[in-house]
Design an enzyme around this catalytic site. Sequence first.
Site, PDB file in Angstrom:
ATOM      1  N   HIS A  17      -7.443   1.582  -9.279  1.00  0.00           N
ATOM      2  CA  HIS A  17      -6.302   0.876  -8.696  1.00  0.00           C
ATOM      3  C   HIS A  17      -5.248   1.828  -8.145  1.00  0.00           C
ATOM      4  O   HIS A  17      -4.077   1.462  -8.023  1.00  0.00           O
ATOM      5  CB  HIS A  17      -5.684  -0.072  -9.725  1.00  0.00           C
ATOM      6  N   HIS A 104     -16.385  -0.217 -23.462  1.00  0.00           N
ATOM      7  CA  HIS A 104     -15.812   0.341 -22.250  1.00  0.00           C
ATOM      8  C   HIS A 104     -15.289   1.741 -22.561  1.00  0.00           C
ATOM      9  O   HIS A 104     -15.453   2.246 -23.664  1.00  0.00           O
ATOM     10  CB  HIS A 104     -14.700  -0.575 -21.721  1.00  0.00           C
ATOM     11  N   ASP A 357     -18.543  -7.702 -12.050  1.00  0.00           N
ATOM     12  CA  ASP A 357     -19.931  -8.030 -11.720  1.00  0.00           C
ATOM     13  C   ASP A 357     -20.648  -8.573 -12.946  1.00  0.00           C
ATOM     14  O   ASP A 357     -20.641  -7.923 -13.998  1.00  0.00           O
ATOM     15  CB  ASP A 357     -20.669  -6.772 -11.236  1.00  0.00           C
TER      16      ASP A 357
END
Length: 410
Positions: A17, A104, A357
């Site tokens: 980002h 993650h 996704d």
Amino acid sequence: MSTFGTLFRVTTYGESHCASVGAIIDGCPPGLELSAQDVQTQLSRRRPGQSDLTTPRNEKDLVQLQSGLERGVTLGTPIALLVKNEDQRPHDYSETDFYPRPSHADYTYLQKYGIKASSGGGRSSARETIGRVAAGAIAEKYLKVAYGIEIVAFVSSVGKVHLPSMLAPPSLTPLNSDEEDDNAEDALSNDFIQLLSTITREEVDKYPTRCPHSETSERMTKRIIRAKNAQDSIGGTITCVIRNVPAGLGEPVFDKFEASLAHAMLSIPATKAFEIGSGFRGTEVPGSRHNDPFVRGEDGSLRTATNWSGGVQGGITNGENIYFRIGFKSPATISQPQETAQYDGTPGSLAARGRHDPCVVPRAVPIVEAMAALVVMDNLLVQNSRKTAASLLPPVTTLPPTMVLPKKEA
């Protein structure tokens, strides 16, 4: 490190980002005709929002070539590639201020650096792969023009849905099997060999799953949609073939060609497995069946009658098709609530927001092709430098002919 390669060196930059992502390429040969469209084609295959099977994040991923060429020709100087991040929603990640997302990189990046990006996974995000794909597209252009090398990847499985001509996945031996029976099914079916020799990107891209088999692609689509509707995710595998690679590439002993490939492929986000040639299936076949006998090729050179080795022997390419498979885990970020813990260990429930996704493999196809191109390109430049240096020496006359590669007539 964020740099890959020895002579063809690629450094990627950017977070998911930030203002932009991209790459610097050092070592691209001068004189290559190159346009932004050569790069854009692969970036468009990687971009989000292509279908209902991918994240709805709306990024055009338009590349800007900043340096290293004039009038459409490379100068041999560093090439800078830039892609702007336009559809940013960092507020979707406010929950990561308190929770490391399960499986993650939030927790491990914090442990590594003592600081982490505030949104989207930072450098661990797949947005970083834009620089790889852009650089790989340039490498591919050179490989195609100079050597006729072709690189094609395709989705070979999603969840338990497998392409019929693929190698059977490794499994536990049934209790009632005859362990003395070596008449195992061949790892290389005729259909699979034909697929590797003829498959094109155009055929792959006919299907949203990028699996070049209509019935299997339809089943894969249903499996991905099922995961998406359940706010869940599913993994899969990608198979890649590299054709027309010359023999002699690879740097034993620690930088064998397949070791370089494994390094490249396992650096892609979400990868968990790599196999080349017959892979795990080859462990079930005796050497008498697994060996690749040599034969005389149509051009008079030595070829192999079979290709269980996947085009690499002793860590060096042998001129046959190179084929390998990569396993991608189910994406870690899902929207359904998960019982987990905050950074201080306080238990709680996390339901991640954002656009993700449900299965990464359809979009990962050009990433695999890009990393394969970078490996081949770098190894070619290294080998050519060795051959050029050797060509400046007088012919070897003190060794028996069996120890020296015969000089080819001009």
